[in-house]
Design an enzyme around this catalytic site. Structure first.
Site, PDB file in Angstrom:
ATOM      1  N   ARG A 100       0.844  -1.198   0.000  1.00 42.37           N
ATOM      2  CA  ARG A 100       0.000   0.000   0.000  1.00 42.37           C
ATOM      3  C   ARG A 100       0.882   1.252   0.000  1.00 42.37           C
ATOM      4  NH1 ARG A 100      -5.043   1.741  -1.357  1.00 42.37           N
ATOM      5  NH2 ARG A 100      -6.133   2.871   0.292  1.00 42.37           N
ATOM      6  N   THR A 373      -8.685   0.611 -10.626  1.00 48.02           N
ATOM      7  CA  THR A 373      -8.233  -0.470  -9.727  1.00 48.02           C
ATOM      8  C   THR A 373      -8.406  -1.779 -10.481  1.00 48.02           C
ATOM      9  OG1 THR A 373      -8.906   0.753  -7.778  1.00 48.02           O
ATOM     10  CG2 THR A 373      -8.511  -1.580  -7.441  1.00 48.02           C
ATOM     11  N   ASN A 393      -6.043   4.331  -7.441  1.00 52.49           N
ATOM     12  CA  ASN A 393      -7.288   4.920  -6.935  1.00 52.49           C
ATOM     13  C   ASN A 393      -8.203   5.274  -8.107  1.00 52.49           C
ATOM     14  OD1 ASN A 393      -9.105   5.405  -4.976  1.00 52.49           O
ATOM     15  ND2 ASN A 393      -8.409   7.453  -4.486  1.00 52.49           N
ATOM     16  N   SER A 445     -10.187  -0.525   0.813  1.00 54.67           N
ATOM     17  CA  SER A 445     -11.248  -1.535   0.767  1.00 54.67           C
ATOM     18  C   SER A 445     -10.837  -2.745  -0.056  1.00 54.67           C
ATOM     19  CB  SER A 445     -12.517  -0.946   0.144  1.00 54.67           C
ATOM     20  OG  SER A 445     -12.971   0.158   0.877  1.00 54.67           O
ATOM     21  N   GLY A 464     -13.649  -1.560  -7.322  1.00 55.12           N
ATOM     22  CA  GLY A 464     -14.983  -1.045  -7.044  1.00 55.12           C
ATOM     23  C   GLY A 464     -15.080  -0.180  -5.802  1.00 55.12           C
ATOM     24  N   GLY A 465     -13.930   0.306  -5.314  1.00 56.27           N
ATOM     25  CA  GLY A 465     -13.958   1.221  -4.181  1.00 56.27           C
ATOM     26  C   GLY A 465     -14.664   0.607  -2.988  1.00 56.27           C
TER      27      GLY A 465
HETATM   28  O1  DON Z   1      -7.940   1.211  -1.794  1.00 60.64           O
HETATM   29  C1  DON Z   1      -9.117   1.452  -2.035  1.00 60.64           C
HETATM   30  O2  DON Z   1     -10.032   1.016  -1.384  1.00 60.64           O
HETATM   31  C2  DON Z   1      -9.448   2.334  -3.226  1.00 60.64           C
HETATM   32  N1  DON Z   1      -8.361   3.212  -3.506  1.00 60.64           N
HETATM   33  C3  DON Z   1      -9.792   1.465  -4.390  1.00 60.64           C
HETATM   34  C4  DON Z   1     -10.247   2.273  -5.571  1.00 60.64           C
HETATM   35  C5  DON Z   1     -11.111   1.541  -6.513  1.00 60.64           C
HETATM   36  O3  DON Z   1     -11.425   0.395  -6.348  1.00 60.64           O
HETATM   37  C6  DON Z   1     -11.580   2.329  -7.686  1.00 60.64           C
HETATM   38  N2  DON Z   1     -12.439   1.503  -8.522  1.00 60.64           N
HETATM   39  N3  DON Z   1     -13.476   1.577  -8.863  1.00 60.64           N
END
Ligand code: DON
Length: 565
Positions: A100, A373, A393, A445, A464-465
């Site tokens: 990370r 992502t 991100n 996430s 998918g955030g």
């Molecule tokens: O680490 C995370 O949770 C976010 N930066 C992930 C971003 C993400 O999945 C964007 N996609 N839709």
């Protein structure tokens, strides 16, 4: 050559026939064949190529990670980070490799607030301040040196080839460019690669990234120093500082991979192994599955089962908002949050006939979705596994590139809490535990996950955030409760509740009208989205027939899953 032609046809595994299903009671020792699910055929192919050259799942993971960084530049990259969840078959060792991003040393908690103390989203998403110190390059080197069988150069060879020789521009890449175009035009280096002459490239034209190829080669030659020191590091720091950012050479030199114990939980007859902090995924999954373990969902009506899953999601995501952050910086009550007795307490507050408004839960006082992502899942012939989710991100990160490096920078700093209780780009709220501090990792996430049960093994994950966790959850429920195949897991329609905003987002078709009506009658606010979301990549190994299967989400336009080699 057309991209579609590059699809590797799922070969019928001769090995499968040779190993065959045995009638013995004990599970088979090894699958004897491999499976990879990734969102791009060239990445899947890179992994298969490395397996064929004698590599294991970990070498293949390096190849797929790096290939995705090249062919899905909007989703992840050398300028970003990721988590790799590993299972080594010979000794059943399981670990999460944490790559990370970290906050730069000069970062401070109020860096994204204006003079009135209000967050400025543009600063945490579209500026050089938005970029955390990348972890992905260090992750590749770590995976290869600690777990791989082949030299790093062999695992990175396909990615270097794709960067040098190029690959065909496809619709999703263009969609992201349209979205990020204005921002990218402010970065001559990024524009030169992605917006030739200031325009979007033609669909089907060949996109080459020679600087990125050179950076990858430096990593092959010099390991982590090829990126975190020397000319690449100098170019990165110069570009970030010139753009108003705060990176230093010391920040890059000081970046460290951390190996962490995954979060382990039980759900019915399955053992679930998932990403640990600084990903919130495993902890939230544990709370939600511990709550649901007290019910027999498969014996309930669709409306009752769905209501309970939503109520469990609400509580799991509430804890995310309240308690979770980088465990090296904050004390997280992990034992409590993942304990079945804690879940029993939460379950006691769930009524079958009514939704609980989120504001009635003690908490803090909040939509982009999609496929920025990326995730891939691998199982090799020996049963080694990798599930990995990696990111910049949002689309193409902050859209800015350091000249000469080919590296797009992330905007992961937006995953910190700019101000407690104020939603981020995923409308997620977090609190003190996720405030910015120098060198801290921002809460994520991303949830690479293994499901282990008497039936066999599944490796899964998705972009998918905030919705990543609920998608993985629905995947677990589909396999454990409904006996779903890999394909059925990726096809399942989705719904999501993240505590705040207090509503259920659902894909068209996730509920039939009667269920939707019953949920509304219980007090749920339903928000249908006509845009399908996620890009789940699943591989499974079923013990009964000793077969592997791979499936890519039909929502991704290129996803390619392949079995055997
Ligand atoms: O680490 C995370 O949770 C976010 N930066 C992930 C971003 C993400 O999945 C964007 N996609 N839709």
């Amino acid at each position: 050559m057309q991209l579609r032609d590059l699809r590797v046809v799922a070969l019928l595994a001769l090995l499968c026939l040779a190993v065959g299903a045995s009638a013995s009671e004990s599970p088979p020792k090894r699958p004897g064949q491999a499976a990879i699910a990734s969102p791009h055929p060239l990445a899947t192919r890179a992994g298969m190529e490395v397996l064929q050259a004698g590599g294991n799942a970990f070498d293949a993971a390096v190849a797929v990670s790096a290939a995705l960084a090249v062919v899905e530049p909007y989703g992840s990259g050398l300028g970003g980070g990721g988590f790799w969840l590993l299972h080594r078959a010979e000794d059943r060792y399981q670990v999460m490799v944490d790559g990370r991003e970290t906050a730069p040393g000069a970062a401070h908690r109020d860096m994204f607030l204006d003079d009135d103390g209000q967050p400025v989203p543009d600063l945490s998403r579209n500026s050089m301040l938005a970029a955390g110190i990348p972890g992905l390059p260090a992750g590749l080197v770590h995976l290869s040196s600690q777990y791989g069988r082949l030299p790093l150069g062999s695992a990175l060879a396909p990615a270097i080839r794709y960067a040098e020789e190029g690959f065909e521009v496809y619709p999703r890449l263009l969609m992201g460019l349209e979205f990020k175009r204005e921002q990218m035009l402010t970065s001559p280096a990024a524009a030169e690669v992605f917006l030739p002459g200031g325009e979007l490239p033609e669909l089907g034209s060949v996109l080459r990234q020679p600087d990125l190829a050179r950076t990858l080669r430096r990593i092959v030659e010099r390991g982590v120093e090829g990126f975190y020191a020397g000319p690449v590091a100098e170019a990165l720091v110069a570009a970030v500082q010139a753009g108003g950012g705060i990176w230093t050479l010391e920040d890059l030199a000081g970046y460290r991979i951390v190996e962490r114990e995954p979060v382990i939980m039980r759900y019915r007859d399955a053992r679930i192994v998932a990403a640990s902090l600084p990903s919130s995924g495993g902890v939230v999954l544990a709370t939600v599955l511990n709550i649901l373990d007290g019910y027999d969902l498969s014996s309930l009506s669709a409306e009752d089962a769905t209501h309970l899953v939503i109520e469990a999601m609400r509580r799991g995501y509430r804890d995310r908002a309240l308690y979770l952050g980088d465990p090296d910086f904050v004390d997280v009550p992990l034992e409590k949050l993942t304990h079945p007795l804690y879940a029993a307490g939460l379950r006691a507050g769930i009524r079958l006939d009514r939704a609980l408004p989120s504001e009635y839960l003690p908490g803090i006082g909040s939509e982009p979705e999609g496929t920025q992502t990326t995730h891939f899942s691998i199982i090799d012939a020996d049963g080694n596994r990798v599930g990995a989710t990696q990111t910049l991100n949002f689309w193409y990160g902050n859209g800015l590139m350091a000249a000469g490096t080919g590296v797009l920078l992330n905007n992961e700093m937006d995953d910190f809490s700019a101000k407690p209780g104020v939603p981020d780009g995923f409308q997620l709220v977090t609190a003190q535990a996720n405030m910015i501090e120098p060198h801290k990792r921002m809460l994520s996430s991303m949830t690479p996950t293994f499901i282990e049960s008497p039936r066999g093994v599944a490796v899964l994950g998705t972009p998918g955030g905030s919705r990543i966790i609920s998608m993985v959850l629905l995947g677990v429920l589909a396999r454990v409760d409904e006996g779903a195949s890999a394909r059925q897991m990726v096809e399942r329609r989705r719904f999501h509740h993240q505590y705040l905003p207090d509503r259920v987002v659902y894909e068209t078709g996730a509920f039939d009208e009667a269920t939707a009506e019953a949920l509304r009658a219980r007090g749920h606010v339903l928000a249908e989205t006509s845009r399908d979301y996620g890009n789940l990549q699943v591989v499974t190994w079923d013990h009964a027939d000793n077969r592997v299967q791979a499936a890519s989400d039909p929502r991704g336009d290129l996803g390619e899953a392949t079995e055997a080699y």
